[in-house]
Design a protein around this motif. Structure first.
Motif, PDB file in Angstrom:
ATOM      1  N   HIS A  11       0.817  -1.015   0.030  1.00 11.83           N
ATOM      2  CA  HIS A  11      -0.016  -0.059  -0.067  1.00 11.83           C
ATOM      3  C   HIS A  11       0.945   1.344   0.019  1.00 11.83           C
ATOM      4  O   HIS A  11       1.825   1.200   0.817  1.00 11.83           O
ATOM      5  CB  HIS A  11      -0.923   0.111   1.320  1.00 11.83           C
ATOM      6  CG  HIS A  11      -1.727   1.294   1.521  1.00 11.83           C
ATOM      7  ND1 HIS A  11      -2.913   1.476   0.610  1.00 11.83           N
ATOM      8  CD2 HIS A  11      -1.443   2.205   1.908  1.00 11.83           C
ATOM      9  CE1 HIS A  11      -3.375   2.668   0.868  1.00 11.83           C
ATOM     10  NE2 HIS A  11      -2.440   3.410   1.638  1.00 11.83           N
ATOM     11  N   LEU A  40       4.903   3.434  -9.508  1.00 16.58           N
ATOM     12  CA  LEU A  40       3.987   3.595 -10.514  1.00 16.58           C
ATOM     13  C   LEU A  40       3.845   1.795 -10.537  1.00 16.58           C
ATOM     14  O   LEU A  40       5.043   1.202 -10.657  1.00 16.58           O
ATOM     15  CB  LEU A  40       4.198   4.012 -11.787  1.00 16.58           C
ATOM     16  CG  LEU A  40       3.365   3.824 -12.963  1.00 16.58           C
ATOM     17  CD1 LEU A  40       1.729   4.626 -12.387  1.00 16.58           C
ATOM     18  CD2 LEU A  40       3.791   4.281 -14.326  1.00 16.58           C
ATOM     19  N   ASP A  51      -7.069  -0.822  -8.206  1.00 12.62           N
ATOM     20  CA  ASP A  51      -6.716  -0.009  -7.185  1.00 12.62           C
ATOM     21  C   ASP A  51      -4.949   0.208  -7.390  1.00 12.62           C
ATOM     22  O   ASP A  51      -4.542  -0.945  -7.057  1.00 12.62           O
ATOM     23  CB  ASP A  51      -7.049  -0.806  -5.784  1.00 12.62           C
ATOM     24  CG  ASP A  51      -6.678   0.168  -4.450  1.00 12.62           C
ATOM     25  OD1 ASP A  51      -6.292   1.352  -4.857  1.00 12.62           O
ATOM     26  OD2 ASP A  51      -6.759  -0.259  -3.492  1.00 12.62           O
ATOM     27  N   LYS A  52      -4.668   1.127  -7.828  1.00 13.08           N
ATOM     28  CA  LYS A  52      -3.363   1.395  -8.104  1.00 13.08           C
ATOM     29  C   LYS A  52      -2.561   2.184  -6.714  1.00 13.08           C
ATOM     30  O   LYS A  52      -1.477   2.124  -6.891  1.00 13.08           O
ATOM     31  CB  LYS A  52      -3.338   2.507  -9.188  1.00 13.08           C
ATOM     32  CG  LYS A  52      -3.825   2.234 -10.372  1.00 13.08           C
ATOM     33  CD  LYS A  52      -3.569   3.339 -11.537  1.00 13.08           C
ATOM     34  CE  LYS A  52      -4.274   3.272 -12.604  1.00 13.08           C
ATOM     35  NZ  LYS A  52      -4.362   4.386 -13.515  1.00 13.08           N
ATOM     36  N   SER A  53      -3.244   2.241  -5.568  1.00 13.17           N
ATOM     37  CA  SER A  53      -2.582   2.410  -4.401  1.00 13.17           C
ATOM     38  C   SER A  53      -2.211   1.104  -3.655  1.00 13.17           C
ATOM     39  O   SER A  53      -1.406   1.390  -2.734  1.00 13.17           O
ATOM     40  CB  SER A  53      -3.463   3.200  -3.700  1.00 13.17           C
ATOM     41  OG  SER A  53      -3.820   4.265  -4.226  1.00 13.17           O
TER      42      SER A  53
END
Lengths: 82, 189, 457
Positions: A11, A40, A51-53
């Protein structure tokens, strides 16, 4: 990525992250850096719209992911369960 | 004992300087030639801890040495010593700062980034105090090799500090400059 | 109800015509007028559950995301029950969020000024159901007096704290509200879990938009069956919409769920649908984080199901209830570029991709609108949009990307003209100078001081 899915997720707390690049070095398969240096998810690692986080990491990458959590200068990372 | 305390003091001064330089490099987000960023950070941490080891080796023998006449209170509270109390006091202050910086570094995951960063800034106060202590307090502090070494260390840290304050310091400085300065007063505190 | 503040609009294809539910007590309603219109909150027996009633009502959040209201409610209800993980003290926290950072929206301000007691009733009903310990109303500076007076004039609301929200776009984001109440800084925060489970000081925190709380009061008072008597099966009840832009007068309307967009616009006095007389180029639905649509055939609905009882059409989610009309002859790309510039300036500058990505997007959109860029501009917009979306503590970048994507889609013809160096919209000079406009008025259409007569006083 193993067919059974990620072992864990890394995360990124964007409010802390300053894009120093240590995590991308430790997890070259999972992370690249964007135009401004922020981590990234590597191409193919996160589906678009996902969800890129919370970047999935494999079992083999887990140790490196934990190192990244420990070494992040901004304390911006933590491991979350898949 | 006396000589050992002096040598370990000089070694820790060199290590502290290396640690400050590596810390500034780590803050820039740049790798060191072929050494990756995380290794720079690890190197910064390990050299700092090594400096602490040599500081223990520097201070402990002085406590045991009857000639130096340093007691436990002098190690923690500055400016009380019997021999050159001012210069020794600078070393005591530097030692206290090192303790604060190292302890908050070790426990930074519990303390959170803000406390860690605030205390870590004290390193910039610690280093000149330690250097002044090395030169002013040492029995051979005014000898040519020590003075020459002190000048070299000083130039290195001053150069690094100047680089730290320059506009292009961050690895990402150029690509982020287009983002401009804070547009709102309530941004990042 | 007052025609100055709200107009009830019957959905064109729908036989039901809803009278105003939220403004039934009239303009600037005091507690006496409120009680006269709605009656006292009935006492419920043991078998009655507000959570179940909310689920049956189908009420969705009116703050923008449009999630079913009962879900957060149930999560907070579950989290407050003692379990072996519970280490928190104090009951759940309830927050009515009236921070309307969206410049095109003023329905929450209108509601708080005219029907504050409905919002208070909603909070009190939920507090009773959840055993809540702390209640907050978070509202802008201009609504403090009305809400404060409403709290003071009734005997049962002394424990509700009224908090003044800062005037910033992201100040109404749920985690920013909680952060503000804890630290005094209205900045979005990285969340480990849901606020309903662990919010203000670790306590279960239920935060809803003020309009949602007003609807909760109605459901608590009259039940789910009554609530569903307006709107459609997929989008029951009514909602407030702020109509702005190229309209005869900017106003707030209360419309049933599943309303046909063109019907709502004509209720606001906009000429739509007639051949040759169409005054509308496009409508921005949902605000700066919403999407541009051509109004023909559009149905406003938060529901995901088939259009069903409403006549066939394409569903567009109303978001925070903003309908911003772009008049015929105005350039949608210029308007969008101005909005993206505004949104870039409203970044809280906490998260890197938003802090640097939004200005980059604004720059490319401005070049596209000005017709000065090369053919690679659209690809660059897509690339930057993919870089910023999903990479922040709040949805500010995602909302901005949604706006941009809808603009590229809806104004696809204009994009081709602009890439060729021309604008085919007969531009009003007020809209043309995108970069010359202040952030308070990015669309060039006077968004400040737009309250209809009688509301602004």
């Amino acid at each position: 990525m193993s067919p059974i899915g990620p072992a864990a997720r890394l995360h990124i707390d964007w409010t802390r992250c300053d894009g120093r690049g240590l995590c991308a070095e430790l997890l070259p398969e999972a992370l690249t850096r964007d135009d401004w240096g922020y981590p990234l998810a590597a191409p193919g690692r996160v589906r678009s719209g996902a969800d890129k986080s919370n970047v999935p990491v494999t079992g083999a990458e887990l140790a490196a992911a934990m190192d990244a959590v420990k070494l992040c200068p901004l304390l911006a990372l933590r491991i979350t369960r898949p | 004992m006396w000589a050992f305390g002096r040598v370990s003091g000089l070694v820790s001064m060199v290590l502290l300087t290396a640690s400050v330089l590596l810390g500034i490099l780590a803050r820039s987000g740049r790798p060191l030639l072929v050494i990756p960023r995380f290794s720079v950070t690890l190197l910064h941490r390990n050299i700092s801890l090594l400096a602490v080891v040599f500081l223990v080796l520097h201070v402990a023998p002085l406590l045991l040495d009857s000639y130096a006449r340093v007691n436990v209170v002098d190690v923690v509270v500055p400016f009380l010593g019997s021999y050159k109390p001012f210069w020794q006091g600078l070393g005591t202050v530097a030692l206290d700062l090192v303790a604060a910086v190292v302890l908050t570094g070790v426990f930074r995951h519990r303390l959170g980034p803000r406390t860690f960063r605030t205390v870590h800034w004290l390193s910039y106060a610690m280093w000149p105090l330690a250097l002044a202590h090395s030169v002013g307090n040492g029995t051979d502090g005014t000898s040519a090799p020590v003075v020459a070494a002190a000048v070299v260390l000083c130039v290195a840290v001053l150069a690094a500090a100047a680089w730290r304050m320059s506009a292009g310091f961050l690895e990402t400085a150029a690509v982020r400059r287009s983002g401009g300065n804070a547009r709102k007063g309530w941004g990042r505190p | 109800m007052s025609a100055d503040t709200a107009v009830a609009v019957g959905s064109g294809g729908n036989a039901r015509t809803a009278a105003s539910r939220l403004f039934a007590a009239g303009a600037n309603a005091g507690h006496a007028a409120h009680l006269a219109a709605y009656g006292a909150m009935p006492h419920r027996g043991r078998g009655w559950s507000l959570v179940q009633e909310l689920e049956a009502s189908g009420l969705t959040g009116r703050g923008g995301a449009g999630f079913p209201a009962w879900r957060k409610f149930a999560a907070a209800d579950l989290a407050r029950r003692p379990n072996r993980y519970a280490r928190r003290s104090g009951g759940p926290v309830l927050i009515a969020n009236g921070a309307e950072g969206e410049p095109l929206s003023f329905k929450d301000a209108t509601l708080l000024r005219n029907a504050p007691h409905l919002v208070i009733d909603g909070l009190l009903a939920a507090a009773q159901a959840l055993g809540a310990g702390s209640l907050f109303i978070y509202a802008g500076a201009d609504e403090q007096a009305a809400v404060g007076a409403a709290l003071a004039e009734r005997g049962d609301a002394g424990h509700i704290a009224l908090v003044e929200a800062p005037d910033a776009f992201v100040a109404g984001q749920a985690s920013a509200v909680v952060n503000f109440l804890e630290t005094g800084r209205a900045l979005p925060r990285d969340l480990a879990g849901r606020l309903a489970e662990s919010g203000l000081k670790g306590r279960p925190t239920l935060i809803h938009n003020v309009e949602t709380w007003a609807h909760i009061a109605l459901v608590a008072c009259y039940g789910a069956g009554w609530y569903r008597s307006a709107g459609t099966a997929e989008d029951p009840g009514t909602r407030l919409v702020s109509v702005t832009g190229d309209v005869p007068s900017e106003l707030v309307l209360e419309v049933p769920g599943g309303s046909v967009l063109e019907d709502v616009l004509s209720s606001a006095g906009v000429r739509v649908g007639g051949v040759g007389s169409d005054a509308v180029s496009a409508v921005l639905v949902g605000g700066y984080h919403g999407r541009w649509v051509r109004p023909a055939g559009m149905v406003l609905s938060a529901g995901v199901g088939a259009v069903g009882s409403v006549r066939s059409g394409v569903i567009v989610r109303p978001g925070a209830g903003v309908l911003h009309v772009l008049g015929a002859g105005r350039c949608g790309l210029a308007a969008t570029a101005g909005m993206v510039q505004y949104l870039a300036g409203e970044s809280a500058r906490q998260c890197g991709p938003c802090m640097f990505g939004l200005p980059a997007l604004a720059d490319v959109m401005t070049r596209l609108a000005a017709g000065t860029g090369g053919t690679g501009l659209v690809r660059e917009v897509e690339r930057l949009a993919a870089l910023v979306s999903g990479r922040g503590a709040c949805h500010h970048p995602d909302g901005t990307v949604q706006l941009i994507h809808s603009a590229l889609e809806t104004f696809a013809d204009d994009v081709r003209w602009h890439l060729a160096g021309q604008c085919n919209a007969d531009q009003d000079p007020a809209v043309q100078g995108v970069s010359g406009q202040g952030p308070a008025d990015p669309a060039g259409q006077g968004v400040a001081g737009q309250y209809p007569a009688g509301v602004a006083q």
